[in-house]
Enzyme design. Structure first.
Site, short mmCIF file in Angstrom:
data_model
loop_
_atom_site.label_atom_id
_atom_site.label_comp_id
_atom_site.label_asym_id
_atom_site.label_seq_id
_atom_site.Cartn_x
_atom_site.Cartn_y
_atom_site.Cartn_z
N ASN A 163 -57.03 14.67 14.23
CA ASN A 163 -56.88 16.13 14.32
C ASN A 163 -58.21 16.87 14.41
OD1 ASN A 163 -57.75 16.61 11.65
ND2 ASN A 163 -55.68 16.27 10.87
N GLY A 164 -58.09 18.19 14.61
CA GLY A 164 -59.28 19.02 14.78
C GLY A 164 -59.89 19.46 13.47
N TYR A 200 -51.48 12.59 5.15
CA TYR A 200 -51.82 13.46 4.02
C TYR A 200 -50.90 13.29 2.81
CZ TYR A 200 -55.05 15.59 7.24
OH TYR A 200 -56.09 15.77 8.11
N GLY A 201 -49.57 13.48 3.05
CA GLY A 201 -48.64 13.40 1.93
C GLY A 201 -48.67 12.02 1.28
N GLU A 231 -56.19 29.81 17.50
CA GLU A 231 -57.46 29.10 17.31
C GLU A 231 -58.21 29.08 18.64
OE1 GLU A 231 -56.18 25.15 16.30
OE2 GLU A 231 -57.57 24.25 17.70
N ASN A 283 -52.58 26.16 10.76
CA ASN A 283 -52.58 24.68 10.86
C ASN A 283 -52.13 24.10 9.51
OD1 ASN A 283 -54.75 26.23 12.12
ND2 ASN A 283 -54.99 24.43 13.38
N PHE A 309 -52.24 20.94 7.58
CA PHE A 309 -52.46 19.80 6.68
C PHE A 309 -52.88 20.17 5.25
CE2 PHE A 309 -56.78 19.18 8.84
CZ PHE A 309 -57.57 19.41 7.72
N VAL A 313 -41.74 0.38 8.93
CA VAL A 313 -40.48 0.37 8.18
C VAL A 313 -39.36 0.65 9.17
CG1 VAL A 313 -39.13 1.58 6.43
CG2 VAL A 313 -41.57 1.13 6.06
N MET A 355 -59.14 21.51 11.26
CA MET A 355 -59.05 22.91 10.80
C MET A 355 -58.23 22.97 9.52
SD MET A 355 -58.41 24.96 14.31
CE MET A 355 -58.81 26.57 13.70
N HIS A 378 -48.14 20.11 15.67
CA HIS A 378 -47.75 20.47 14.30
C HIS A 378 -46.27 20.28 14.03
CE1 HIS A 378 -51.38 23.52 14.25
NE2 HIS A 378 -51.76 22.26 14.26
N GLY A 404 -52.50 11.43 10.77
CA GLY A 404 -52.98 12.54 11.59
C GLY A 404 -54.42 12.93 11.29
P1 FAE Z 1 -49.05 12.07 9.24
O1 FAE Z 1 -50.45 12.47 9.02
O2 FAE Z 1 -48.47 12.20 10.60
O3 FAE Z 1 -48.93 10.55 8.77
C1 FAE Z 1 -47.78 9.77 8.96
C2 FAE Z 1 -48.19 8.31 9.00
O4 FAE Z 1 -47.02 7.50 8.88
C3 FAE Z 1 -48.84 7.90 10.32
O5 FAE Z 1 -50.03 7.18 10.03
C4 FAE Z 1 -47.81 6.98 11.00
O6 FAE Z 1 -48.38 5.95 11.77
C5 FAE Z 1 -47.07 6.42 9.79
N1 FAE Z 1 -45.68 6.03 10.07
C6 FAE Z 1 -44.76 6.73 10.77
N2 FAE Z 1 -43.57 6.07 10.79
C7 FAE Z 1 -43.76 4.91 10.09
C8 FAE Z 1 -42.92 3.81 9.77
N3 FAE Z 1 -41.64 3.78 10.16
N4 FAE Z 1 -43.45 2.77 9.07
C9 FAE Z 1 -44.74 2.81 8.66
N5 FAE Z 1 -45.59 3.84 8.94
C10 FAE Z 1 -45.10 4.88 9.64
O7 FAE Z 1 -48.07 12.81 8.24
N6 FAE Z 1 -53.45 20.05 11.42
C11 FAE Z 1 -54.29 20.88 10.79
O8 FAE Z 1 -54.00 21.35 9.68
N7 FAE Z 1 -55.51 21.21 11.38
C12 FAE Z 1 -55.86 20.75 12.61
O9 FAE Z 1 -56.96 21.05 13.10
C13 FAE Z 1 -54.97 19.88 13.29
N8 FAE Z 1 -55.26 19.39 14.53
C14 FAE Z 1 -54.44 18.43 15.08
C15 FAE Z 1 -54.82 17.82 16.29
C16 FAE Z 1 -54.06 16.76 16.80
C17 FAE Z 1 -54.48 16.11 18.08
C18 FAE Z 1 -52.91 16.32 16.09
C19 FAE Z 1 -52.08 15.17 16.60
C20 FAE Z 1 -52.51 16.94 14.92
C21 FAE Z 1 -53.26 18.00 14.41
N9 FAE Z 1 -52.92 18.61 13.20
C22 FAE Z 1 -53.76 19.52 12.62
C23 FAE Z 1 -51.67 18.26 12.51
C24 FAE Z 1 -51.88 17.37 11.29
O10 FAE Z 1 -52.68 16.26 11.63
C25 FAE Z 1 -50.50 16.95 10.75
O11 FAE Z 1 -49.84 18.12 10.34
C26 FAE Z 1 -50.62 16.01 9.57
O12 FAE Z 1 -51.31 14.83 9.91
C27 FAE Z 1 -49.22 15.65 9.05
O13 FAE Z 1 -49.37 14.96 7.83
P2 FAE Z 1 -48.20 14.08 7.27
O14 FAE Z 1 -48.58 13.62 5.92
O15 FAE Z 1 -46.92 14.83 7.42
#
Ligand code: FAE
Length: 538
Positions: free
Chosen positions: A151-152, A52-53, A393, A516, A518, A282, A154, A478, A147
């Site tokens: 993710n779900g 997301y970010g 939830e 949640n 995101f 990285v 939500m 989370h 993520g």
């Molecule tokens: P994120 O989406 O985790 O992205 C980080 C990316 O950086 C990933 O693609 C990694 O592969 C990549 N990465 C990491 N380290 C490196 C590196 N060293 N070099 C290159 N690439 C790298 O970050 N949240 C909700 O709001 N609603 C939901 O319903 C929900 N359900 C979920 C269900 C599951 C099963 C999971 C796992 C998470 C869920 N979440 C939910 C959480 C949400 O997906 C999570 O908060 C966000 O994805 C976090 O976003 P970020 O931008 O922090």
């Protein structure tokens, strides 16, 4: 509301599809013309990660005319496997399901104490990872979209009063007036049609849980989602290919879900200024005397073998590798002396949003249905209960059979925080978190669901989470914090002491949001990018 599909956005989607079909690891507008963009060792801006970010940073940089390279350790998920599908379902996982594992590690350990959930798989850069740190495991997405792929969907916005408590230095008027609406619009957040919810077999499980909440005197609310509910209606009617109604979620959705590769990242590619490089991790960052940041990247193939180690330099570095990824990159840089002036707050103030799962056994007459949508659409909202705030939830358990289980992901207000330390032997970050730190979450969830059980003469299920546990207190979906806004960074995500270095993801949020996360991660990134692009030299 769906995001506007502009011509540029469609061009970006085309580039993703062609790149996937041709197996490119570099994706840009050139891909749409079936040419892989050239490798580069310098870009004005680099974005690490593609969740997301990171996706917000990439789009806003691209729109500002800044040539940007996005580096993602996972693969691009856009090509069908031998079964004709991009992602496997939760009930039939294969190598695509998990990040380099011999066996899947699903959140649900068993059913009726039987080891029927997890399967042997071949190691592969699959889409879901479970990062195991002793007493706490963290689920994260891997691939272009992070993520958002697993993710779900939500998409709630936190209570304003709690947001202000958690991030007091952020102007809430601006967030609730401008950046939350912008994030929701871009992400394609939509609401379920209440009439359909009441009538469809696919949400019977949620209606049963609502009845039990009402019997307890608890309030339930609809929760918005980025899964297209109109598409889901067509799935139910048999006029569209099933995805949420075919058990797809934690290992990816083949249809219906607006993951950020379909929204922000497609639009970013469409600007013509953004290139995405996949399967590149990285592993180090340093700063040259002239202020240039230099990243060390390790590229792997689909077996996990390192096929290249290279350097990529930039003037502006945006870290969007998630709470775990970004914190590890910065902690390692500080502790190895590469960026020694980083704040001592890097690696602190981590929390899991108070996550705890639990499940209840219903009476025989309270059937939850063999058919369940994988997308949650309702929650028990008891956050205003000052003595025991919980937002739970109502989670599906789609097994294709009637099982009489009501399952929940409870978000609680847990004051415990973890820290990360750098382990030189493995060159990685270790989370310091003890199981006892989950007690406040378990106690809060238990207090709420003891009431629900008491009012409905029901009991907990002990067969689902391993070790006869009624509460899954050893994993989270989370992860939040590690490089907290206003502590490790300034009030807009600029890393303290290092001009041109920015934090963009969930690591900015100090451990808890009450819902949640995101939408908040996206909205904060929108806010921070607006300020950075307006003020900072390029
Ligand atoms: P994120 O989406 O985790 O992205 C980080 C990316 O950086 C990933 O693609 C990694 O592969 C990549 N990465 C990491 N380290 C490196 C590196 N060293 N070099 C290159 N690439 C790298 O970050 N949240 C909700 O709001 N609603 C939901 O319903 C929900 N359900 C979920 C269900 C599951 C099963 C999971 C796992 C998470 C869920 N979440 C939910 C959480 C949400 O997906 C999570 O908060 C966000 O994805 C976090 O976003 P970020 O931008 O922090």
């Amino acid at each position: 509301m769906t995001p506007n599909l502009t011509r540029r956005h469609l061009l970006g989607l085309g580039a993703l599809q062609t790149a996937a079909a041709l197996g490119f690891t570099r994706i840009g507008l050139a891909s749409a013309a079936a040419a892989e963009p050239a490798a580069t060792d310098y870009a004005p801006a680099v974005v690490v990660g593609s969740g997301y970010g990171a996706a917000v940073a990439a789009l806003r940089l691209g729109q500002a005319g800044v040539r940007t390279v996005v580096v993602e350790m996972g693969r691009l998920w856009d090509t069908a496997g031998p079964d004709g599908k991009v992602f496997p379902s939760t009930t039939a996982p294969d190598q695509r399901s998990m990040w380099f594992r011999n066996r899947t590690e699903a959140p649900l350990a068993s059913f009726l104490w039987l080891d029927v959930v997890n399967r042997a798989i071949t190691p592969y850069p699959g889409v879901l990872d479970r990062v195991n740190y002793g007493d706490m495991s963290v689920y994260v997405g891997r691939g272009v979209g992070g993520g958002s792929l697993v993710n779900g969907g939500m998409a709630p916005t936190p209570r304003r009063s709690y947001f202000t408590e958690v991030l007091p230095t952020v102007d809430a008027d601006e967030m609730y007036g401008t950046y939350y609406p912008r994030a929701r619009q871009m992400l394609g957040v939509n609401e379920i049609d209440p009439a359909w919810f009441e009538s469809t077999e696919w949400y019977r499980f949620a209606r049963v849980s609502r009845k039990h909440a009402q019997n307890t005197g608890l309030k339930t609310v609809f929760v918005p989602n980025v899964y297209d509910f109109e598409y889901m209606k067509r799935e139910a009617a048999g006029t569209a290919q099933k995805s949420a109604l075919a058990g797809e979620v934690i290992y990816g959705n083949n249809q219906g879900k607006k993951s950020v590769d379909k929204t922000y990242l497609a639009a970013a590619l469409g600007t013509g200024n953004v290139t995405i490089e996949t399967l590149q991790r990285v592993v180090a960052v340093r700063r040259e005397p002239d202020g240039t940041y230099v990243l060390t990247l390790r590229r792997i193939d689909l077996t996990g073998a390192v096929v290249e180690t290279r350097e990529l330099a930039c003037r502006q570095l945006f870290l969007g590798a998630g709470s775990l990824g970004t914190t590890e990159i910065l902690l390692r840089a500080r502790e190895t002396g590469a960026l020694p002036g980083l704040s001592p707050a890097v690696g602190t103030n981590w929390g899991h949003n108070g996550n705890v799962m639990t499940a209840r056994a219903n009476h025989l007459w309270d059937t939850v249905g063999a058919n369940q949508s994988t997308m949650p659409a309702m929650g028990i909202d008891d956050w205003d209960n000052a003595a025991n705030p919980v937002f739970a939830e109502i989670a599906p358990l789609p097994m294709g059979i009637e099982h009489w289980v009501s399952m929940y992901l409870a978000i609680t207000k847990n004051p415990e925080r973890g820290t990360f330390s750098y382990d030189a032997a493995t060159d990685s970050a270790r989370l310091n978190w003890h199981l006892s730190q989950n007690q406040p979450s378990v106690a809060a969830a238990k207090k709420l669901f003891d009431r629900v059980n008491c009012a409905n003469f029901t009991m907990y299920r002990y067969d689902l989470f391993g070790d006869n546990k009624a509460f899954a207190d050893n994993f989270t979906y989370h992860p939040l914090g590690g490089c907290v806004l206003g502590q490790a960074t300034d009030n807009w995500g600029r890393a303290k002491g290092y001009p041109g270095l920015y934090v963009m993801d969930g690591s900015l949020v100090p451990g808890s949001l009450g819902v949640n996360p995101f939408v908040t991660i996206t909205a904060l990134a929108e806010r921070n990018m607006a300020r950075i692009l307006a003020e900072d030299p390029r």
